[in-house]
Design a protein around this motif. Structure first.
Motif, PDB file in Angstrom:
ATOM      1  N   ASP A  57       0.864  -1.201   0.000  1.00 14.96           N
ATOM      2  CA  ASP A  57       0.000   0.000   0.000  1.00 14.96           C
ATOM      3  C   ASP A  57       0.893   1.242   0.000  1.00 14.96           C
ATOM      4  O   ASP A  57       2.122   1.156   0.125  1.00 14.96           O
ATOM      5  N   ASP A  58       0.243   2.425  -0.117  1.00 16.23           N
ATOM      6  CA  ASP A  58       0.987   3.687  -0.235  1.00 16.23           C
ATOM      7  C   ASP A  58       2.021   3.864   0.868  1.00 16.23           C
ATOM      8  O   ASP A  58       3.163   4.246   0.625  1.00 16.23           O
ATOM      9  N   LYS A  59       1.602   3.575   2.090  1.00 10.84           N
ATOM     10  CA  LYS A  59       2.472   3.794   3.247  1.00 10.84           C
ATOM     11  C   LYS A  59       3.696   2.878   3.160  1.00 10.84           C
ATOM     12  O   LYS A  59       4.827   3.324   3.356  1.00 10.84           O
ATOM     13  N   GLU A  60       3.437   1.626   2.807  1.00 15.89           N
ATOM     14  CA  GLU A  60       4.533   0.654   2.730  1.00 15.89           C
ATOM     15  C   GLU A  60       5.526   1.015   1.630  1.00 15.89           C
ATOM     16  O   GLU A  60       6.733   0.857   1.805  1.00 15.89           O
ATOM     17  N   ILE A  61       4.989   1.518   0.513  1.00 11.78           N
ATOM     18  CA  ILE A  61       5.874   1.880  -0.605  1.00 11.78           C
ATOM     19  C   ILE A  61       6.973   2.833  -0.139  1.00 11.78           C
ATOM     20  O   ILE A  61       8.132   2.706  -0.497  1.00 11.78           O
ATOM     21  N   PHE A  62       6.572   3.772   0.730  1.00 14.80           N
ATOM     22  CA  PHE A  62       7.540   4.769   1.185  1.00 14.80           C
ATOM     23  C   PHE A  62       8.391   4.277   2.354  1.00 14.80           C
ATOM     24  O   PHE A  62       9.335   4.935   2.758  1.00 14.80           O
ATOM     25  N   GLU A  63       8.001   3.123   2.909  1.00 13.76           N
ATOM     26  CA  GLU A  63       8.768   2.591   4.044  1.00 13.76           C
ATOM     27  C   GLU A  63       9.896   1.651   3.622  1.00 13.76           C
ATOM     28  O   GLU A  63      10.792   1.362   4.395  1.00 13.76           O
ATOM     29  N   LEU A  64       9.822   1.197   2.385  1.00  7.91           N
ATOM     30  CA  LEU A  64      10.793   0.196   1.929  1.00  7.91           C
ATOM     31  C   LEU A  64      12.160   0.822   1.628  1.00  7.91           C
ATOM     32  O   LEU A  64      12.675   0.717   0.525  1.00  7.91           O
ATOM     33  N   LEU A  65      12.714   1.477   2.614  1.00  3.81           N
ATOM     34  CA  LEU A  65      13.926   2.246   2.351  1.00  3.81           C
ATOM     35  C   LEU A  65      15.208   1.597   2.859  1.00  3.81           C
ATOM     36  O   LEU A  65      16.290   2.148   2.688  1.00  3.81           O
ATOM     37  N   ASN A  66      15.095   0.462   3.519  1.00  7.45           N
ATOM     38  CA  ASN A  66      16.321  -0.251   3.889  1.00  7.45           C
ATOM     39  C   ASN A  66      16.064  -1.759   3.930  1.00  7.45           C
ATOM     40  O   ASN A  66      14.909  -2.210   3.968  1.00  7.45           O
ATOM     41  N   TYR A  67      17.137  -2.483   3.930  1.00  6.17           N
ATOM     42  CA  TYR A  67      17.093  -3.949   3.810  1.00  6.17           C
ATOM     43  C   TYR A  67      16.187  -4.579   4.871  1.00  6.17           C
ATOM     44  O   TYR A  67      15.328  -5.409   4.565  1.00  6.17           O
ATOM     45  N   GLU A  68      16.396  -4.190   6.100  1.00  6.50           N
ATOM     46  CA  GLU A  68      15.658  -4.818   7.201  1.00  6.50           C
ATOM     47  C   GLU A  68      14.151  -4.571   7.079  1.00  6.50           C
ATOM     48  O   GLU A  68      13.345  -5.463   7.306  1.00  6.50           O
ATOM     49  N   LEU A  69      13.807  -3.313   6.716  1.00  7.00           N
ATOM     50  CA  LEU A  69      12.377  -2.992   6.572  1.00  7.00           C
ATOM     51  C   LEU A  69      11.761  -3.744   5.392  1.00  7.00           C
ATOM     52  O   LEU A  69      10.638  -4.236   5.474  1.00  7.00           O
ATOM     53  N   ILE A  70      12.525  -3.829   4.312  1.00 11.30           N
ATOM     54  CA  ILE A  70      12.016  -4.560   3.136  1.00 11.30           C
ATOM     55  C   ILE A  70      11.742  -6.015   3.540  1.00 11.30           C
ATOM     56  O   ILE A  70      10.673  -6.557   3.276  1.00 11.30           O
ATOM     57  N   LYS A  71      12.708  -6.585   4.244  1.00 13.15           N
ATOM     58  CA  LYS A  71      12.577  -7.989   4.655  1.00 13.15           C
ATOM     59  C   LYS A  71      11.345  -8.172   5.564  1.00 13.15           C
ATOM     60  O   LYS A  71      10.518  -9.073   5.347  1.00 13.15           O
ATOM     61  N   THR A  72      11.223  -7.293   6.538  1.00 17.04           N
ATOM     62  CA  THR A  72      10.103  -7.395   7.481  1.00 17.04           C
ATOM     63  C   THR A  72       8.763  -7.302   6.757  1.00 17.04           C
ATOM     64  O   THR A  72       7.864  -8.123   6.965  1.00 17.04           O
ATOM     65  N   ILE A  73       8.651  -6.280   5.896  1.00 11.41           N
ATOM     66  CA  ILE A  73       7.361  -6.056   5.225  1.00 11.41           C
ATOM     67  C   ILE A  73       7.042  -7.195   4.248  1.00 11.41           C
ATOM     68  O   ILE A  73       5.915  -7.677   4.193  1.00 11.41           O
ATOM     69  N   VAL A  74       8.066  -7.618   3.495  1.00 13.41           N
ATOM     70  CA  VAL A  74       7.832  -8.698   2.527  1.00 13.41           C
ATOM     71  C   VAL A  74       7.404  -9.974   3.263  1.00 13.41           C
ATOM     72  O   VAL A  74       6.413 -10.619   2.893  1.00 13.41           O
ATOM     73  N   LEU A  75       8.114 -10.325   4.336  1.00 16.45           N
ATOM     74  CA  LEU A  75       7.783 -11.549   5.089  1.00 16.45           C
ATOM     75  C   LEU A  75       6.361 -11.468   5.664  1.00 16.45           C
ATOM     76  O   LEU A  75       5.590 -12.420   5.596  1.00 16.45           O
ATOM     77  N   GLU A  76       6.060 -10.288   6.188  1.00 21.82           N
ATOM     78  CA  GLU A  76       4.728 -10.068   6.764  1.00 21.82           C
ATOM     79  C   GLU A  76       3.638 -10.278   5.705  1.00 21.82           C
ATOM     80  O   GLU A  76       2.629 -10.940   5.931  1.00 21.82           O
ATOM     81  N   LYS A  77       3.905  -9.728   4.517  1.00 21.92           N
ATOM     82  CA  LYS A  77       2.932  -9.843   3.415  1.00 21.92           C
ATOM     83  C   LYS A  77       2.748 -11.300   2.996  1.00 21.92           C
ATOM     84  O   LYS A  77       1.637 -11.745   2.768  1.00 21.92           O
ATOM     85  N   ILE A  78       3.876 -11.998   2.887  1.00 20.08           N
ATOM     86  CA  ILE A  78       3.799 -13.395   2.434  1.00 20.08           C
ATOM     87  C   ILE A  78       3.071 -14.252   3.460  1.00 20.08           C
ATOM     88  O   ILE A  78       2.232 -15.083   3.121  1.00 20.08           O
TER      89      ILE A  78
END
Lengths: 80, 287
Positions: A57-78
């Motif tokens: 979503d919009d908020k997540e798009i702007f949060e994906l700014l570092n490796y750890e956050l990308i990993k957390t959000i992607v894992l959460e989504k999956i």
């Protein structure tokens, strides 16, 4: 499972920012990857969505700014 | 140390050092200053966001806020303007835009963004605005039965406007535009237009109409009056503003190089005109 996802995530980041997979450290972020501009960022967002068949979503798009956050959000989504 | 914060009036001089990078031949310092000037009533008391590094502005995203009444309902608008970041800080540009792109309850517009940034906006929910221009040709068979009066005199126009239209007139009176009113026995239509020159030909471009029905009904009479009054060869109107109405003897011109974007949960592009935007502040109509 988590390891495999992380591996695929690194491959996406590597392809988008044009850096070797082994150079992507866990502290990788928009601050230390020189080629990380807004356009590349959006390319990464789209590539991650395609790779894992997820949608940010919009908020997540702007949060994906570092490796750890990308990993957390992607894992959460999956997981969801 | 880097930080992103709301832009205030006092930031102009420092922000101008970044705005200069646009290198726009027709936009001068005093033009840029208009982005930091309160021309229109609004709730927000800031002018966008700045990206600072060690107290020096290295990026700017302008925001022109306005409040409008459309079909008796209040709407909040934000027109994003003059988005620029020094090359070495490009990785921060999204963070600077984030608060503006995700403002809830706002209709957000971006007019003529750089081609390469369009996918960024689209990814965050923006849609492409119809920017087709309808060119209305003169027709000499006029409507004599309910012949309307086309009023150009401001004092006379003011008397005939409702409060919403009056606000538009007051808000744009200091800008380079024309105010016109079509008065008929079945209703009035207030219009805002700009005159401009293209390849030695003068046109009137109508950018706001308050009443589609009256406009389309008396279009021939209005066209003739505008042509005589302003010595122009054609009348143009943003096609989306007349959506659903048949405009006789007219054709659509597709602007291939001009992309405008909008994001709104309440309005469609047929409700979105160019009033209260950078088009006025930076005088894009004459550039």
């Amino acid at each position: 499972m988590e390891k495999l996802i992380e591996e695929r995530m690194r491959e996406v980041i590597s392809a988008v920012f044009n850096i070797p997979v082994n150079e992507i450290r866990t502290d990788a972020s928009s601050d230390n990857i020189e080629s990380w501009d807004s356009l590349k960022h959006m390319n990464m967002v789209s590539a991650l969505e395609e790779e894992f068949l997820i949608e940010f979503d919009d908020k997540e798009i702007f949060e994906l700014l570092n490796y750890e956050l990308i990993k957390t959000i992607v894992l959460e989504k999956i997981e969801n | 140390m880097k930080q992103i914060r709301k832009a205030v009036k006092a930031d102009f001089e420092d922000a101008y050092n970044v705005l200069k990078l646009f290198n726009h031949p027709k936009i001068k310092k005093e033009d840029w200053k208009r982005i930091f000037t309160d021309y229109w009533e609004k709730n927000e008391k800031y002018y966008g966001y700045v990206l600072e590094d060690n107290n020096k502005i290295v990026g700017f995203a302008g925001a022109v806020f306005s409040e409008r009444v459309i079909n008796d309902r209040e709407y909040k608008f934000c027109n994003l303007t003059s988005i620029i970041v020094r090359k070495e800080y490009r990785n921060q540009s999204l963070a600077m835009l984030y608060p503006l792109l995700t403002m809830p309850g706002y209709t957000i517009t971006v007019l003529g963004p750089a081609k390469e940034t369009v996918p960024i906006y689209m990814k965050t929910g923006f849609k492409i605005m119809n920017t087709n221009i309808r060119i209305i040709l003169p027709k000499f068979r006029l409507n004599y039965r309910n012949k309307p009066k086309v009023v150009f005199n401001l004092l006379e126009i003011v008397k005939l406007l409702n409060s919403e239209e009056r606000k538009i007139l007051d808000d744009h009176i200091n800008f380079n535009c024309k105010h016109i009113l079509v008065k008929s026995n079945i209703g009035n239509c207030y219009m805002v237009a700009v005159k401009y020159l293209r390849k030695n030909f003068s046109f009137i471009h109508i950018i706001y109409i308050s009443n589609k029905f009256i406009f389309s009904k008396f279009i021939n009479n209005v066209c003739m009056k505008l042509m005589l009054r302003y010595n122009i060869i054609g009348v143009l109107i943003d096609d989306r503003l007349t959506r659903g109405k048949n405009i006789p003897l007219s054709f659509c011109y597709k602007q291939k190089n001009n992309v405008n974007l909008y994001k709104s949960s309440t309005l469609t592009d047929s409700h979105i005109d160019l009033l209260y935007t950078e088009y006025f502040l930076l005088d894009h109509f004459s550039s």
